[in-house]
Every structure is written in structure tokens, then in C-alpha cells.
Design a protein around this motif. Sequence first.
Motif, mmCIF file in Angstrom:
data_model
loop_
_atom_site.group_PDB
_atom_site.id
_atom_site.type_symbol
_atom_site.label_atom_id
_atom_site.label_comp_id
_atom_site.label_asym_id
_atom_site.label_seq_id
_atom_site.Cartn_x
_atom_site.Cartn_y
_atom_site.Cartn_z
ATOM 1 N N MET A 1 0.842 -1.163 0.000
ATOM 2 C CA MET A 1 0.000 0.000 0.000
ATOM 3 C C MET A 1 0.893 1.235 0.000
ATOM 4 S SD MET A 1 -2.593 1.148 3.056
ATOM 5 C CE MET A 1 -2.575 -0.492 3.637
ATOM 6 N N ARG A 2 0.617 2.143 -0.891
ATOM 7 C CA ARG A 2 1.404 3.368 -0.982
ATOM 8 C C ARG A 2 0.598 4.515 -0.394
ATOM 9 N NH1 ARG A 2 5.740 3.611 -5.272
ATOM 10 N NH2 ARG A 2 5.714 5.641 -4.323
ATOM 11 N N TYR A 3 1.074 5.028 0.730
ATOM 12 C CA TYR A 3 0.367 6.116 1.388
ATOM 13 C C TYR A 3 0.403 7.395 0.563
ATOM 14 C CZ TYR A 3 0.131 3.091 5.428
ATOM 15 O OH TYR A 3 -0.128 2.042 6.260
ATOM 16 N N SER A 4 1.388 7.546 -0.310
ATOM 17 C CA SER A 4 1.465 8.758 -1.125
ATOM 18 C C SER A 4 0.250 8.900 -2.044
ATOM 19 C CB SER A 4 2.757 8.767 -1.939
ATOM 20 O OG SER A 4 2.786 7.663 -2.823
ATOM 21 N N MET A 5 -0.432 7.812 -2.312
ATOM 22 C CA MET A 5 -1.625 7.866 -3.154
ATOM 23 C C MET A 5 -2.858 8.234 -2.341
ATOM 24 S SD MET A 5 -0.243 7.231 -5.992
ATOM 25 C CE MET A 5 -1.643 7.064 -7.054
ATOM 26 N N GLN A 6 -2.767 8.173 -1.036
ATOM 27 C CA GLN A 6 -3.895 8.426 -0.151
ATOM 28 C C GLN A 6 -3.648 9.685 0.670
ATOM 29 O OE1 GLN A 6 -6.154 6.177 -1.650
ATOM 30 N NE2 GLN A 6 -6.940 6.161 0.412
ATOM 31 N N VAL A 7 -3.308 10.784 0.032
ATOM 32 C CA VAL A 7 -3.038 12.050 0.698
ATOM 33 C C VAL A 7 -4.021 13.095 0.181
ATOM 34 C CG1 VAL A 7 -1.318 13.857 1.080
ATOM 35 C CG2 VAL A 7 -0.598 11.466 0.922
ATOM 36 N N LYS A 8 -4.685 13.755 1.123
ATOM 37 C CA LYS A 8 -5.641 14.804 0.752
ATOM 38 C C LYS A 8 -5.470 15.991 1.700
ATOM 39 C CE LYS A 8 -7.888 12.322 -2.331
ATOM 40 N NZ LYS A 8 -7.631 12.506 -3.714
ATOM 41 N N PRO A 9 -5.714 17.198 1.197
ATOM 42 C CA PRO A 9 -5.657 18.369 2.072
ATOM 43 C C PRO A 9 -6.887 18.430 2.978
ATOM 44 C CG PRO A 9 -6.283 19.010 -0.139
ATOM 45 C CD PRO A 9 -5.961 17.541 -0.186
ATOM 46 N N ILE A 10 -6.756 19.144 4.068
ATOM 47 C CA ILE A 10 -7.859 19.248 5.023
ATOM 48 C C ILE A 10 -9.091 19.877 4.380
ATOM 49 C CG2 ILE A 10 -7.172 21.453 6.026
ATOM 50 C CD1 ILE A 10 -7.956 20.134 8.775
ATOM 51 N N SER A 11 -8.885 20.747 3.411
ATOM 52 C CA SER A 11 -10.020 21.365 2.711
ATOM 53 C C SER A 11 -10.855 20.303 1.988
ATOM 54 C CB SER A 11 -9.546 22.431 1.728
ATOM 55 O OG SER A 11 -8.646 21.874 0.789
ATOM 56 N N PHE A 12 -10.190 19.281 1.435
ATOM 57 C CA PHE A 12 -10.915 18.193 0.773
ATOM 58 C C PHE A 12 -11.755 17.439 1.793
ATOM 59 C CE2 PHE A 12 -11.376 13.792 -0.579
ATOM 60 C CZ PHE A 12 -11.881 13.950 -1.862
ATOM 61 N N LEU A 13 -11.176 17.186 2.969
ATOM 62 C CA LEU A 13 -11.914 16.482 4.034
ATOM 63 C C LEU A 13 -13.138 17.287 4.454
ATOM 64 C CD1 LEU A 13 -12.215 14.217 6.120
ATOM 65 C CD2 LEU A 13 -10.663 15.498 7.596
ATOM 66 N N LYS A 14 -12.963 18.589 4.634
ATOM 67 C CA LYS A 14 -14.085 19.444 5.040
ATOM 68 C C LYS A 14 -15.212 19.428 4.007
ATOM 69 C CE LYS A 14 -11.337 22.762 7.678
ATOM 70 N NZ LYS A 14 -10.861 24.167 7.705
ATOM 71 N N ALA A 15 -14.854 19.463 2.747
ATOM 72 C CA ALA A 15 -15.853 19.542 1.675
ATOM 73 C C ALA A 15 -16.472 18.191 1.334
ATOM 74 C CB ALA A 15 -15.216 20.140 0.423
ATOM 75 N N ASN A 16 -15.789 17.099 1.687
ATOM 76 C CA ASN A 16 -16.233 15.765 1.253
ATOM 77 C C ASN A 16 -16.235 14.753 2.393
ATOM 78 O OD1 ASN A 16 -16.267 16.243 -1.804
ATOM 79 N ND2 ASN A 16 -14.222 16.929 -1.216
#
Length: 91
Positions: A1-16
Amino acid sequence: MRYSMQVKPISFLKANAAEVLSDLAKNREPLVITQNGEAKAVLQDVASYEATQETLALLKVLALGQQDVETGRVKPLEDVVTRLRAKQMPT
């Protein structure tokens, strides 16, 4: 599993948030949340978290057992078996 593929900014979390939670449960892969371009948190589904905690608990028990062996806090198997048999309830 590559964690680099599962990185999102906090703004993405807030919106989704709902979508993120659904994806976490479905894919069972952790998600790294960044703030100002820096990794700040890791989100994972509850089932994966519980499995991780159970694994850590088992590793802790094994480490404590290893410490007992290294410090000589052990008993001969025959003594343990005799003691357990003495505690058995009559059938």
C-alpha cells in the motif's frame, strides 16, 4: 500500500467528509490529511483501527513474556501443568 496515493488536504476532508468516510469503510486504506502542505493526521476506518489495536495488544503481551524469559521469571512446564490439573473442576 502506498500512502502517497492516499493524501488529501484538510479542505478536501471538510468539503467531502461523508464521501471520505464511505471510502475509508469500503477500501480500508488509511488517508493522510495535510494542512499547509504538511502531513498532520491519518484517518482510518474503525474496523482497521480495532484490528491494529488488537495487534498492538498482542505484541505487548509477547514483549512482556519475552521480558519474563530474559529475567528468569519462568516456571517449568511440569509445575504449570500440575497446578492447572489441580484447579480443574471434577466432571
